[in-house]
Design a protein around this motif. Sequence first.
Motif, short mmCIF file in Angstrom:
data_model
loop_
_atom_site.label_atom_id
_atom_site.label_comp_id
_atom_site.label_asym_id
_atom_site.label_seq_id
_atom_site.Cartn_x
_atom_site.Cartn_y
_atom_site.Cartn_z
N MET A 27 52.20 47.85 -30.92
CA MET A 27 51.02 47.27 -31.02
C MET A 27 51.44 45.78 -31.91
N ASN A 29 49.50 42.17 -33.71
CA ASN A 29 48.71 41.60 -34.43
C ASN A 29 48.33 40.34 -34.25
N GLU A 94 35.31 46.08 -31.99
CA GLU A 94 36.06 46.64 -31.47
C GLU A 94 36.27 46.46 -30.06
N SER A 104 41.38 48.58 -31.68
CA SER A 104 41.85 46.90 -31.55
C SER A 104 40.61 46.27 -32.24
N HIS A 124 43.02 39.81 -34.96
CA HIS A 124 42.82 40.73 -33.89
C HIS A 124 44.10 41.60 -34.11
N THR A 125 43.88 42.85 -34.29
CA THR A 125 44.90 43.83 -34.72
C THR A 125 44.91 44.96 -33.60
N ASN A 126 46.05 45.62 -33.72
CA ASN A 126 46.35 46.75 -32.60
C ASN A 126 46.14 46.40 -31.10
N ILE A 127 46.83 45.03 -30.78
CA ILE A 127 46.89 44.77 -29.27
C ILE A 127 47.96 45.40 -28.86
N TYR A 132 49.73 41.67 -25.35
CA TYR A 132 49.80 40.70 -26.22
C TYR A 132 49.77 39.22 -25.76
#
Length: 156
Positions: A27, A29, A94, A104, A124-127, A132
């Motif tokens: 993942m 960010n 989300e 995400s 933007h987290t957990n892509i 990505y």
Amino acid sequence: MVTNDDELNYFSLPFYVSLCKTQFADMKNFETKLVVDAIPEDVYAALTNSFAIELWTGYKAVMEPVIGSEFEMWEGDICGRIVNLVPNELVEQEWYFGDQDEESIVSIKILPRGKNKSAIFVNHTNIPDEAYEDISEGWTDTYLACLRQFLEEGDD
């Protein structure tokens, strides 16, 4: 409210670099910031009002500014649910990426910058690793570019 550029540290990371990525177990960010010639109220409306979103994206949008409601933009390329809203200051969503364990989360913080300007901070987290590159390019080349054009030039 923080208004001094030296104190801008909303995401607990320095913003001297406008784009960074961190990898955590497949993942990544994404973070960036943008200053636009628009007041925070206009930025917030452009991010949360279906009609305004349709003007700057060129596509039908489903967006009700209610925590927990689902949204859809760019013909379903972006969809998810609203996690948190603070009028004229914060939009947290989300974004759905299919079957993924970690949520995400997109956090968009809006801060006033002098007369008629706003700083927009995107985190933007957990892509997913495989998404990505497309997501980061989409943020800079499409999402934020179209938003800036709409806010600064109108919907000509």
